[in-house]
Enzyme design. Structure first.
Site: not given
Ligand code: AMP
Length: 548
Positions: A189, A334, A443, A448
């Protein structure tokens, strides 16, 4: 009574064997780090992946060993995807945009025994190597002898040349058959909250994810497509597309290291790309280039956007100005990563104008195989009414059950749900809309405010290139939104004019309390806004500047 069907494990090697046999002439086109274009077919990729598997045996790689990569999207990286996983080892992609400290941590945590690196990462390799001495047996530079850099590595760590290692191997390797639950690849991550954590994909999860994303209401690759993954292979396996493309027979066009608008536009037109995928920043860069240069996209039909919320103006501009359909997907490391994809349903396919846009900016509906729900802070499920938002949870065969090195199931609650850390609503048609990361939500007075919604509206202003909303401390309301913007080149920002863009689009009390203009915004190694850095910088802005 058991069914009487063949019990064949789902293995990654089957994908490339299938492509070599049934899509033999489909191409893999790679823009090389050293300049120029390399092209070959899936037949060549399968052959060279077997040769690589044999070479890995010569390098004493055993089943379960982690083999790390520091590489852009290109054919040698693909050979590693198939060769390493196919021989039952674990392909561990490392994000080279992370600081050396994180890269060293990740290599150590994974216990990787070999590192395959491109020449452009020589300095990073030298910085990290002493910290994995005694663990990493060799660094294999992904180049031929003529392009080998002069690297200084600690004693006991060999420096090898990819093409020499390949030349010393043969192509008699036969892909082994083993349990489909075997680990295939490992990706960390981005570590926005503490140290990066490893997510260990299996052959089964990878195949099921590639299958599901290939359906027509998802990425929907076809054998006639020429697909450009701009999303890097070191970021959640380029969203699984290096598996989905050979599975469907689509050709792959690999962009290498230059991901700016001009480079992408050139590659898309020269290589007749029909579909591409990447984060919003990439498409904003392409759009700016196209508008400034007057260049058109000749063959592109579709673009997939994910990783961050897709600004509405990207959907509108690519549609109206270039005839390219933009669709949004959502997911995370994940979840392999794709969990939802936004395509119309019979119930809304007739929508036009505002109503259609309101639907298209949502993150989409779940792919078959993924189950999804929203819950309140006490864990109670909330209604799918498109209004209430809560903590988003998912489960399914390509969702992680535990982080690398931890007990299976330890990332899940008692009912098997994985909490994503996203805050979202789900409408009665099943469309999920992210309103925030749980830690980014503003917040204000106990209510929110969605930072993502405010950011998307801000970038629809003609003077704004990029925008971020930060929850700034406020003595009365606890937190209030502060808008931080980067102007487009040669434009300046008028605060009052900018704030008028919100009129009629959000409740009045959502309006940012102030606007700060900056030259650039910080991004994480995966291209997302680095909200924690901005929060650190601007948390007290309203109080310190008397705006509160
Ligand atoms: P990563 O594990 O680095 O790919 O990050 C995942 C996170 O990216 C997710 O939990 C979201 O918060 C954000 N994310 C991924 N796709 C989108 C999307 N289409 N719109 C908004 N947030 C997104």
């Amino acid at each position: 009574m058991l069914g009487l069907m063949q019990d064949q494990p789902l293995l990654i090697s089957q994908i490339i064997t299938h492509a070599a046999r049934h899509h033999a002439t489909a191409e893999v086109v790679s823009k090389m780090v050293e300049g120029g274009i390399h092209r070959y077919t899936y037949t060549d990729l399968e052959r060279r992946s077997r040769r690589l598997a044999r070479a890995l045996q010569h390098l004493d790689v055993d089943a379960g060993d982690r083999v790390a990569t520091l590489a852009w999207n290109g054919y040698r990286h693909l050979e590693l995807y198939y060769g390493v996983s196919g021989m039952q080892a674990v392909c561990h992609t490392v994000n080279p945009r992370l600081p050396p400290d994180d890269v060293a941590f990740i290599l150590k945590d994974a216990g990787s025994v070999l590192l395959f690196a491109e020449t452009s990462f020589s300095a990073l390799v030298e910085a990290v190597a002493p910290r994995v001495a005694g663990q990493l047996r060799a660094v294999v530079i992904m180049a031929d002898r003529a392009r080998m850099p002069n690297l200084v590595l600690p004693p006991g760590m060999a420096l090898l040349c990819y093409e020499e290692v390949m030349a010393a191997a043969d192509e008699t390797y036969v892909w082994p058959v083993f349990d489909e639950r075997t680990a295939a690849s490992l990706c960390y991550t981005s570590g926005t909250t503490g140290r990066p954590k490893g997510v260990l994909y299996s052959h089964r999860s990878t195949l099921l994810h590639a299958y599901a994303t290939s359906m027509p209401d998802a990425i929907g690759l076809r054998s006639v497509d020429r697909f450009l993954p701009v999303v890097p292979m070191f970021h959640v396996n380029a969203w699984g597309t290096p598996y989905a493309a050979p599975m469907t027979g689509a050709s792959l066009v690999m962009p290498g290291r230059h991901l700016d608008g001009a480079s992408l536009a050139g590659l898309m037109n020269e290589e007749r790309v029909t579909m591409a995928a990447g984060v919003p920043t990439v498409w904003l860069g392409l759009l700016q280039h196209l508008r400034a240069s007057g260049q058109l996209l000749v063959t592109a039909q579709r673009v997939m956007i994910g990783g961050s919320a897709c600004p509405r103006m990207l959907c509108e501009a690519f549609d109206a100005e270039y005839g390219v359909r933009v669709s949004q997907g959502w997911g995370m490391t994940e979840t392999s990563p794709v969990g939802t994809y936004n395509t119309p349903k019979a119930s809304n396919a007739h929508l036009t104008g505002e109503a259609e846009m309101a639907m298209r900016v949502k993150q989409g509906r779940v792919l078959y195989g993924i189950d999804m729900r929203i819950v309140d802070d006490a864990g109670h499920e909330l209604p799918r009414d498109g209004v209430r938002s809560g903590n988003l949870q998912v489960r399914g065969p390509w969702v992680c059950s535990a982080y690398y090195g931890e007990q299976p199931g330890s990332a899940l609650d008692a009912e098997g749900w994985f909490s994503t850390g996203d805050v979202a609503s789900i409408d009665p048609d099943g469309y999920m809309e992210i309103t925030d990361r749980s830690k980014d939500v503003v917040k204000s007075g106990g209510e929110w405010i969605s930072s993502i919604q405010l950011e998307n509206i801000a970038v629809s202003h003609p003077d704004v290139a990029e925008a971020a909303i930060v929850a700034a401390k406020h003595p009365k309301w606890d937190e209030r939104p502060l808008l931080i913007v980067v102007p487009k080149p040669d434009r300046s920002i008028d605060k009052d004019d900018l704030l008028r863009v919100y009129e009629g689009k959000v409740p009045k009390w959502w309006l940012p309390d102030d606007v700060v203009v900056v030259a650039e915004l910080p991004h994480t190694a995966t291209g997302k806004l680095q909200k924690n850095a901005l929060r650190g910088q601007f948390r007290n802005y309203l109080i310190e500047n008397g705006a509160a």
